[in-house]
Design a protein around this motif. Sequence first.
Motif, PDB file in Angstrom:
ATOM      1  N   MET A  76       1.400  -0.778   0.060  1.00 42.87           N
ATOM      2  CA  MET A  76      -0.232  -0.090  -0.319  1.00 42.87           C
ATOM      3  C   MET A  76       1.122   1.358   0.089  1.00 42.87           C
ATOM      4  O   MET A  76       2.115   1.454   0.548  1.00 42.87           O
ATOM      5  N   VAL A  77       0.590   2.043  -0.867  1.00 45.67           N
ATOM      6  CA  VAL A  77       1.017   3.342  -1.259  1.00 45.67           C
ATOM      7  C   VAL A  77       1.104   4.203   0.573  1.00 45.67           C
ATOM      8  O   VAL A  77      -0.166   4.316   0.416  1.00 45.67           O
ATOM      9  N   ASP A  78       1.808   4.951   0.994  1.00 48.31           N
ATOM     10  CA  ASP A  78       1.603   5.778   2.380  1.00 48.31           C
ATOM     11  C   ASP A  78       1.760   7.296   1.230  1.00 48.31           C
ATOM     12  O   ASP A  78       2.468   8.095   0.712  1.00 48.31           O
ATOM     13  N   LEU A  79       0.908   7.790   2.876  1.00 47.39           N
ATOM     14  CA  LEU A  79       1.041   9.303   2.590  1.00 47.39           C
ATOM     15  C   LEU A  79       2.367  10.206   2.975  1.00 47.39           C
ATOM     16  O   LEU A  79       2.742  11.032   1.819  1.00 47.39           O
ATOM     17  N   ARG A  80       2.860   9.522   3.806  1.00 47.91           N
ATOM     18  CA  ARG A  80       4.825   9.386   3.127  1.00 47.91           C
ATOM     19  C   ARG A  80       5.531   9.987   2.298  1.00 47.91           C
ATOM     20  O   ARG A  80       6.685  10.536   2.689  1.00 47.91           O
ATOM     21  N   SER A  81       5.679   8.700   1.646  1.00 46.35           N
ATOM     22  CA  SER A  81       6.237   8.517   0.754  1.00 46.35           C
ATOM     23  C   SER A  81       5.515   9.496  -0.252  1.00 46.35           C
ATOM     24  O   SER A  81       6.612  10.052  -0.974  1.00 46.35           O
ATOM     25  N   LEU A  82       4.263   9.265  -0.110  1.00 48.03           N
ATOM     26  CA  LEU A  82       4.201  10.617  -1.678  1.00 48.03           C
ATOM     27  C   LEU A  82       4.408  12.370  -0.803  1.00 48.03           C
ATOM     28  O   LEU A  82       4.655  13.040  -2.105  1.00 48.03           O
ATOM     29  N   GLU A  83       4.748  12.127  -0.024  1.00 46.24           N
ATOM     30  CA  GLU A  83       5.140  13.773   0.624  1.00 46.24           C
ATOM     31  C   GLU A  83       6.469  13.493   0.014  1.00 46.24           C
ATOM     32  O   GLU A  83       7.018  14.888  -0.739  1.00 46.24           O
ATOM     33  N   VAL A  84       6.906  12.863   0.465  1.00 41.62           N
ATOM     34  CA  VAL A  84       9.209  12.278   0.287  1.00 41.62           C
ATOM     35  C   VAL A  84       8.985  12.472  -1.571  1.00 41.62           C
ATOM     36  O   VAL A  84       9.653  13.466  -2.232  1.00 41.62           O
ATOM     37  N   PHE A  85       8.051  12.088  -2.100  1.00 40.59           N
ATOM     38  CA  PHE A  85       7.877  11.658  -3.694  1.00 40.59           C
ATOM     39  C   PHE A  85       7.383  13.155  -3.820  1.00 40.59           C
ATOM     40  O   PHE A  85       8.492  13.818  -5.306  1.00 40.59           O
ATOM     41  N   TYR A  86       6.225  14.080  -3.593  1.00 34.97           N
ATOM     42  CA  TYR A  86       5.538  15.172  -4.095  1.00 34.97           C
ATOM     43  C   TYR A  86       7.437  16.713  -4.030  1.00 34.97           C
ATOM     44  O   TYR A  86       7.745  17.173  -4.777  1.00 34.97           O
ATOM     45  N   TRP A  87       8.297  16.216  -3.015  1.00 30.89           N
ATOM     46  CA  TRP A  87       8.703  17.452  -3.107  1.00 30.89           C
ATOM     47  C   TRP A  87      10.173  16.687  -3.014  1.00 30.89           C
ATOM     48  O   TRP A  87      11.245  18.133  -4.009  1.00 30.89           O
ATOM     49  N   VAL A  88      10.658  15.634  -4.059  1.00 35.37           N
ATOM     50  CA  VAL A  88      11.903  15.518  -4.882  1.00 35.37           C
ATOM     51  C   VAL A  88      11.282  16.326  -5.589  1.00 35.37           C
ATOM     52  O   VAL A  88      12.496  16.754  -6.933  1.00 35.37           O
ATOM     53  N   ALA A  89      10.177  15.976  -6.410  1.00 36.38           N
ATOM     54  CA  ALA A  89       9.391  16.413  -7.476  1.00 36.38           C
ATOM     55  C   ALA A  89       9.316  17.955  -8.110  1.00 36.38           C
ATOM     56  O   ALA A  89      10.118  18.425  -8.889  1.00 36.38           O
ATOM     57  N   ARG A  90       9.619  18.265  -6.471  1.00 36.82           N
ATOM     58  CA  ARG A  90       8.578  19.601  -7.114  1.00 36.82           C
ATOM     59  C   ARG A  90      10.780  20.816  -7.017  1.00 36.82           C
ATOM     60  O   ARG A  90      10.486  21.568  -7.603  1.00 36.82           O
ATOM     61  N   LEU A  91      11.254  20.170  -6.297  1.00 37.35           N
ATOM     62  CA  LEU A  91      12.869  20.716  -5.876  1.00 37.35           C
ATOM     63  C   LEU A  91      13.626  20.221  -6.694  1.00 37.35           C
ATOM     64  O   LEU A  91      14.546  21.015  -7.333  1.00 37.35           O
ATOM     65  N   GLY A  92      13.126  19.001  -7.688  1.00 37.27           N
ATOM     66  CA  GLY A  92      14.276  18.130  -8.495  1.00 37.27           C
ATOM     67  C   GLY A  92      15.220  17.610  -7.773  1.00 37.27           C
ATOM     68  O   GLY A  92      16.723  17.737  -8.664  1.00 37.27           O
ATOM     69  N   ALA A 119      12.589   4.818  -3.249  1.00 38.87           N
ATOM     70  CA  ALA A 119      13.569   3.075  -4.000  1.00 38.87           C
ATOM     71  C   ALA A 119      12.223   2.678  -3.531  1.00 38.87           C
ATOM     72  O   ALA A 119      11.575   1.817  -4.402  1.00 38.87           O
ATOM     73  N   GLY A 120      11.923   2.279  -2.439  1.00 40.01           N
ATOM     74  CA  GLY A 120      10.006   1.820  -1.948  1.00 40.01           C
ATOM     75  C   GLY A 120       9.322   2.083  -2.865  1.00 40.01           C
ATOM     76  O   GLY A 120       8.696   0.867  -2.887  1.00 40.01           O
ATOM     77  N   LEU A 121       8.682   2.946  -3.659  1.00 41.82           N
ATOM     78  CA  LEU A 121       8.080   2.944  -4.134  1.00 41.82           C
ATOM     79  C   LEU A 121       7.939   3.253  -5.184  1.00 41.82           C
ATOM     80  O   LEU A 121       6.655   2.905  -6.146  1.00 41.82           O
ATOM     81  N   GLU A 122       8.496   3.205  -5.530  1.00 38.35           N
ATOM     82  CA  GLU A 122       8.736   2.363  -7.119  1.00 38.35           C
ATOM     83  C   GLU A 122       9.405   1.709  -7.414  1.00 38.35           C
ATOM     84  O   GLU A 122       8.559   0.622  -8.610  1.00 38.35           O
ATOM     85  N   ALA A 123       9.634   0.231  -6.434  1.00 36.03           N
ATOM     86  CA  ALA A 123       9.657  -1.139  -6.274  1.00 36.03           C
ATOM     87  C   ALA A 123       8.117  -1.715  -6.041  1.00 36.03           C
ATOM     88  O   ALA A 123       7.444  -2.350  -7.168  1.00 36.03           O
ATOM     89  N   HIS A 124       7.291  -0.756  -5.253  1.00 38.52           N
ATOM     90  CA  HIS A 124       5.526  -0.814  -4.874  1.00 38.52           C
ATOM     91  C   HIS A 124       4.972  -0.703  -6.033  1.00 38.52           C
ATOM     92  O   HIS A 124       4.001  -1.392  -6.651  1.00 38.52           O
ATOM     93  N   ALA A 181       7.155   9.698 -17.127  1.00 38.61           N
ATOM     94  CA  ALA A 181       5.797  10.299 -17.550  1.00 38.61           C
ATOM     95  C   ALA A 181       4.632   9.561 -16.690  1.00 38.61           C
ATOM     96  O   ALA A 181       3.838  10.255 -16.117  1.00 38.61           O
ATOM     97  N   LYS A 182       4.956   8.301 -16.039  1.00 45.73           N
ATOM     98  CA  LYS A 182       4.241   8.275 -15.064  1.00 45.73           C
ATOM     99  C   LYS A 182       4.745   8.889 -13.341  1.00 45.73           C
ATOM    100  O   LYS A 182       3.998   9.221 -12.877  1.00 45.73           O
ATOM    101  N   GLY A 183       5.383   9.114 -13.309  1.00 44.46           N
ATOM    102  CA  GLY A 183       5.852  10.299 -12.150  1.00 44.46           C
ATOM    103  C   GLY A 183       5.110  11.771 -12.349  1.00 44.46           C
ATOM    104  O   GLY A 183       4.293  12.000 -11.399  1.00 44.46           O
ATOM    105  N   ARG A 184       5.475  12.036 -13.384  1.00 45.52           N
ATOM    106  CA  ARG A 184       4.363  13.444 -13.576  1.00 45.52           C
ATOM    107  C   ARG A 184       2.547  12.900 -13.286  1.00 45.52           C
ATOM    108  O   ARG A 184       2.167  13.594 -13.005  1.00 45.52           O
ATOM    109  N   GLU A 185       2.639  11.356 -14.200  1.00 44.69           N
ATOM    110  CA  GLU A 185       1.140  11.539 -13.768  1.00 44.69           C
ATOM    111  C   GLU A 185       0.906  10.753 -12.052  1.00 44.69           C
ATOM    112  O   GLU A 185      -0.497  11.304 -11.562  1.00 44.69           O
TER     113      GLU A 185
END
Length: 310
Positions: free
Chosen positions: A1-17, A38-43, A60-64
């Motif tokens: 299951m994707v947890d919000l903390r991982s999504l939060e980390v993903f969001y800020w990596v994407a935002r800040l590059g 890495a865990g999010l990509e594996a899941h 492309a999947k990251g932007r989605e």
Amino acid sequence: MVDLRSLEVFYWVARLGSFRGASERLHTTQPAVSQRIAGLEAHLGVRLFDRGSRAVTLTAKGRELLDYADRMLRLRAEMLVAVSEPSGQSGVLRLGVSETIVHTWLSAFIERVHTLYPAVTLEIDVDVSPVLRDALVDNRIDLAFLLGPVSHPHVVNYDLARYPLALVARSDLPLPPEPLDVEDLNRLRIITYPRTTRPHIAVREMLTRRGLPPPRLFSTASLSTMVRMTLDGIGLGIIPAAVVSREVRDGVLRIVDCTVTLPELAFTATHAVSPDANLTRLLANLAVETARGGDACDKERLSLAIRDYD
């Protein structure tokens, strides 16, 4: 299951590059950020970032996924405001403040934050507006009270307060007959804001006239120093009248009449656009209330403010 903390980390990596930038923003370590991604990509079974030598970019999947992460983090922020007591808010907020605000209503704002949000800690930096703007865009502060608005695609501005500038002198300072005109002011020493600021630029343009020598402007980044130099009779200060109201009332300083129209200082509460910045938005709204002398916001109005922002 994707947890919000991982999504939060993903969001800020994407935002800040940057993995490093995300770790600083989230007050964690870079290896912890890398592990989350890495865990999010594996899941999900997909690659979310292309990792270059200097920056990371979304696939492309990251932007989605970014669109979904943004919406989920916004929904979490709305939920927390809707169902929790204001006193339940906690965390550290990095606040940048122009010195004019320090001399007017900052203490009242800090007291209200302490009363409404006792678990919130403020880290306060005082500087000139151009420096605060850069710190905000670079994510070194969360919220700024500065000369605005800031024109940037990733920030939001709230109107705070406007302060008329006044020509101020020590009461016993000898001056030409009033009202003083541009030629009079051009011959006098003028104490004002630093060279890179809007007030300084406006004053310089106002006093620069063909056939006249360059105006004699003394610049300082410290408003307290401007007031002190004016009190010592070094020159005339161009200072917000609200800052020296006590000295004028006590007869130590006086407002000098002049024929030129001095600029007005417009301040905003400005912060970066972020789906999880509910605390930042709450305090920005509280700053607006404090600057305008209103009562503390209730929970319903804060919820409306967040929905309006979205």
